[in-house]
Motif scaffolding. Structure first.
Motif, mmCIF file in Angstrom:
data_model
loop_
_atom_site.group_PDB
_atom_site.id
_atom_site.type_symbol
_atom_site.label_atom_id
_atom_site.label_comp_id
_atom_site.label_asym_id
_atom_site.label_seq_id
_atom_site.Cartn_x
_atom_site.Cartn_y
_atom_site.Cartn_z
ATOM 1 N N SER A 154 0.849 -1.196 0.000
ATOM 2 C CA SER A 154 0.000 0.000 0.000
ATOM 3 C C SER A 154 0.889 1.251 0.000
ATOM 4 N N PRO A 155 0.393 2.388 -0.485
ATOM 5 C CA PRO A 155 1.221 3.602 -0.540
ATOM 6 C C PRO A 155 1.713 4.068 0.828
ATOM 7 N N GLN A 156 0.968 3.795 1.889
ATOM 8 C CA GLN A 156 1.331 4.244 3.232
ATOM 9 C C GLN A 156 2.290 3.290 3.934
ATOM 10 N N SER A 157 2.569 2.138 3.316
ATOM 11 C CA SER A 157 3.396 1.121 3.958
ATOM 12 C C SER A 157 4.820 1.606 4.197
ATOM 13 N N ARG A 158 5.421 1.109 5.276
ATOM 14 C CA ARG A 158 6.819 1.409 5.574
ATOM 15 C C ARG A 158 7.768 0.440 4.878
ATOM 16 N N ILE A 159 7.215 -0.473 4.117
ATOM 17 C CA ILE A 159 8.044 -1.435 3.382
ATOM 18 C C ILE A 159 8.627 -0.724 2.161
ATOM 19 N N ARG A 160 9.943 -0.534 2.157
ATOM 20 C CA ARG A 160 10.615 0.169 1.075
ATOM 21 C C ARG A 160 11.535 -0.742 0.273
ATOM 22 N N ARG A 161 11.935 -1.846 0.882
ATOM 23 C CA ARG A 161 12.821 -2.802 0.222
ATOM 24 C C ARG A 161 12.417 -4.204 0.637
ATOM 25 N N LEU A 162 12.924 -5.200 -0.069
ATOM 26 C CA LEU A 162 12.514 -6.583 0.199
ATOM 27 C C LEU A 162 12.828 -7.002 1.630
ATOM 28 N N ALA A 163 13.948 -6.549 2.165
ATOM 29 C CA ALA A 163 14.330 -6.943 3.528
ATOM 30 C C ALA A 163 13.286 -6.511 4.557
ATOM 31 N N ASP A 164 12.512 -5.478 4.227
ATOM 32 C CA ASP A 164 11.482 -4.993 5.155
ATOM 33 C C ASP A 164 10.285 -5.944 5.260
ATOM 34 N N LEU A 165 10.266 -6.981 4.439
ATOM 35 C CA LEU A 165 9.159 -7.941 4.479
ATOM 36 C C LEU A 165 9.299 -8.944 5.631
ATOM 37 N N LYS A 166 10.427 -8.978 6.286
ATOM 38 C CA LYS A 166 10.651 -9.934 7.377
ATOM 39 C C LYS A 166 9.530 -9.834 8.408
ATOM 40 N N GLN A 206 -8.089 -11.903 -5.548
ATOM 41 C CA GLN A 206 -8.331 -11.933 -4.103
ATOM 42 C C GLN A 206 -7.137 -11.384 -3.335
ATOM 43 N N ALA A 207 -5.937 -11.645 -3.839
ATOM 44 C CA ALA A 207 -4.738 -11.101 -3.191
ATOM 45 C C ALA A 207 -4.771 -9.576 -3.240
ATOM 46 N N ALA A 208 -5.161 -9.019 -4.395
ATOM 47 C CA ALA A 208 -5.256 -7.562 -4.524
ATOM 48 C C ALA A 208 -6.302 -7.003 -3.567
ATOM 49 N N GLU A 209 -7.414 -7.679 -3.434
ATOM 50 C CA GLU A 209 -8.471 -7.220 -2.518
ATOM 51 C C GLU A 209 -7.995 -7.291 -1.067
ATOM 52 N N SER A 210 -7.212 -8.326 -0.738
ATOM 53 C CA SER A 210 -6.682 -8.452 0.622
ATOM 54 C C SER A 210 -5.734 -7.309 0.944
ATOM 55 N N LEU A 211 -4.941 -6.868 -0.035
ATOM 56 C CA LEU A 211 -4.048 -5.721 0.190
ATOM 57 C C LEU A 211 -4.878 -4.453 0.394
ATOM 58 N N SER A 229 -4.982 -7.835 -12.778
ATOM 59 C CA SER A 229 -5.526 -7.835 -11.417
ATOM 60 C C SER A 229 -4.999 -6.678 -10.573
ATOM 61 N N LEU A 230 -3.843 -6.102 -10.970
ATOM 62 C CA LEU A 230 -3.245 -5.011 -10.195
ATOM 63 C C LEU A 230 -3.738 -3.634 -10.629
ATOM 64 N N GLU A 231 -4.226 -3.529 -11.825
ATOM 65 C CA GLU A 231 -4.589 -2.217 -12.370
ATOM 66 C C GLU A 231 -5.615 -1.451 -11.529
ATOM 67 N N PRO A 232 -6.672 -2.106 -11.013
ATOM 68 C CA PRO A 232 -7.632 -1.345 -10.192
ATOM 69 C C PRO A 232 -7.003 -0.726 -8.955
ATOM 70 N N GLY A 237 -5.154 4.516 -6.525
ATOM 71 C CA GLY A 237 -4.099 5.024 -5.660
ATOM 72 C C GLY A 237 -3.881 4.183 -4.419
ATOM 73 N N GLN A 238 -4.113 2.856 -4.521
ATOM 74 C CA GLN A 238 -4.023 1.976 -3.362
ATOM 75 C C GLN A 238 -2.843 1.011 -3.435
ATOM 76 N N ALA A 239 -1.877 1.302 -4.296
ATOM 77 C CA ALA A 239 -0.756 0.366 -4.450
ATOM 78 C C ALA A 239 0.532 1.103 -4.790
ATOM 79 N N ARG A 240 1.640 0.486 -4.414
ATOM 80 C CA ARG A 240 2.973 0.988 -4.726
ATOM 81 C C ARG A 240 3.894 -0.204 -4.967
ATOM 82 N N LEU A 241 4.783 -0.074 -5.947
ATOM 83 C CA LEU A 241 5.715 -1.149 -6.283
ATOM 84 C C LEU A 241 6.978 -1.048 -5.437
#
Length: 347
Positions: A154-166, A206-211, A229-232, A237-241
């Motif tokens: 999500s855009p507000q997430s503090r996850i900025r890099r893969l290591a932050d997924l721990k 469903q994964a997109a809806e869960s996010l 599935s990611l486009e919506p 404005g509910q997603a960030r790569l």
């Protein structure tokens, strides 16, 4: 009354006439049979692909049309470049790369599209192939298009890099088992232990809806950009790569030539920024017993310049299939027919 001698002569003449007609008819039938063309040998060529509507199914259908050479097909009979005479290629939907590799090994399909890292695992007998053992009869025909692993938060997430997924909650696209194989490899290369994650396996929608509902912190989806599935999510404005760093990519690419550095350009999704990502090549495989002459002729048809325009018309992402990379498969073995066509030697 006809005199006896005349009657006898008349009967002989009639017999001669009947025999002449019969012989003439036989000659006509025989001539007709001789002119009738012999029955053409049919060469079945089933290509196992992926779920209906997915990129593998689309690619398989385009390949099948390009290489088929059924009786009377105008473009083939008119000197066009087609597969061997009598080849009937069909694309078959499947559960994905793992099922496809097993199908070719068991010869229930003549060919298949397989994700590059899945094929490497199949040849080693690792991951999902531990029970079946190494599938040593698989051979590569060509490297095809690349798909991209999307790591989305999500855009507000503090996850900025893969290591932050721990220790986070993630959802993995469960339409096939292939995405999880790549996700495990990607996260391991980034130093994230899979066991530290709370994992949900859901279809991409469903994964997109869960996010969106904040039931997970990130989703991992594989596909040709843009993934429908990611486009919506991006549109609202509910997603960030999340980008993949160079060190992680280098670790992956050293271990598998079918991994590549990919770039998701700015605007690939609405308001998305340019990010670096992991690309995974799809590979066209056959059984090692497949006739080399058939494989060589099939490749001639598929890569023929005169067929390129039609391929691009049928397949929206045909530009991702690069003939210059066709034989770039690292340590994976090329089929003998492919070696002849590319002028390469299998390692």
């Amino acid at each position: 009354m006809i005199p006896l001698m005349l009657a006898g002569g008349f009967m002989k003449a009639m017999v001669r006439a009947v025999l002449a007609v019969a012989l003439a008819a036989a000659a006509v039938v025989t001539t007709g049979l001789a002119q009738e063309p012999p029955e053409m040998d049919r060469i079945a060529f089933v290509i196992a692909t992926g779920p209906v509507g997915g990129s593998y199914m689309q690619a398989g259908e385009a390949i099948a049309i390009t290489i088929s050479h059924p009786p009377g097909l105008g473009r083939c009979e008119g000197g066009g470049s087609c597969g061997p005479r009598g080849l009937i290629a069909t694309a078959r939907s499947s559960g994905g790369s793992v099922a496809n590799a097993l199908a070719v090994q068991a010869r229930t399909a003549q060919a298949a599209l397989v994700q590059g890292d899945v094929l490497a695992a199949a040849m080693r007998g690792s991951g999902p192939f531990v029970k079946a053992g190494a599938l040593r009869d698989l051979r590569v025909v060509a490297r095809l298009h690349e798909e991209v692993m999307h790591v989305v938060v999500s855009p507000q997430s503090r996850i900025r890099r893969l290591a932050d997924l721990k220790g986070r909650r993630i959802a993995i696209d469960a339409s096939t088992t292939d995405t999880e194989i790549t996700a495990r490899n990607l996260l391991a290369a980034a130093g994230v232990r899979f066991s530290s994650l709370t994992v949900r396996r859901l279809p991409a929608e469903q994964a997109a809806e869960s996010l969106r509902a904040r039931k997970v912190d990130a989703i991992l989806v594989m596909g040709v950009t843009p993934v429908r599935s990611l486009e919506p999510l991006f549109r609202r404005g509910q997603a960030r790569l999340v980008a993949v760093d160079n060190r992680t990519l280098q670790r992956l690419m050293r271990g598998n030539a079918l991994y590549a550095k990919a770039s998701l350009p700015a605007g690939a999704y609405r308001s998305s920024q340019q990010v670096q990502a992991l690309g995974v090549a799809s590979v066209w495989v056959v059984h090692r017993s497949q006739d080399p002459a058939v494989v060589t002729q099939v490749l001639k048809a598929f890569w023929a310049p005169e067929n390129r325009a039609d391929l691009e018309t049928r397949l929206g992402f045909a530009s991702l299939i690069d003939a210059r990379k066709a034989a770039v498969v690292g340590a994976l073995p090329l089929h003998e027919g492919a070696q002849r066509f590319y002028g390469a030697r299998s390692p």
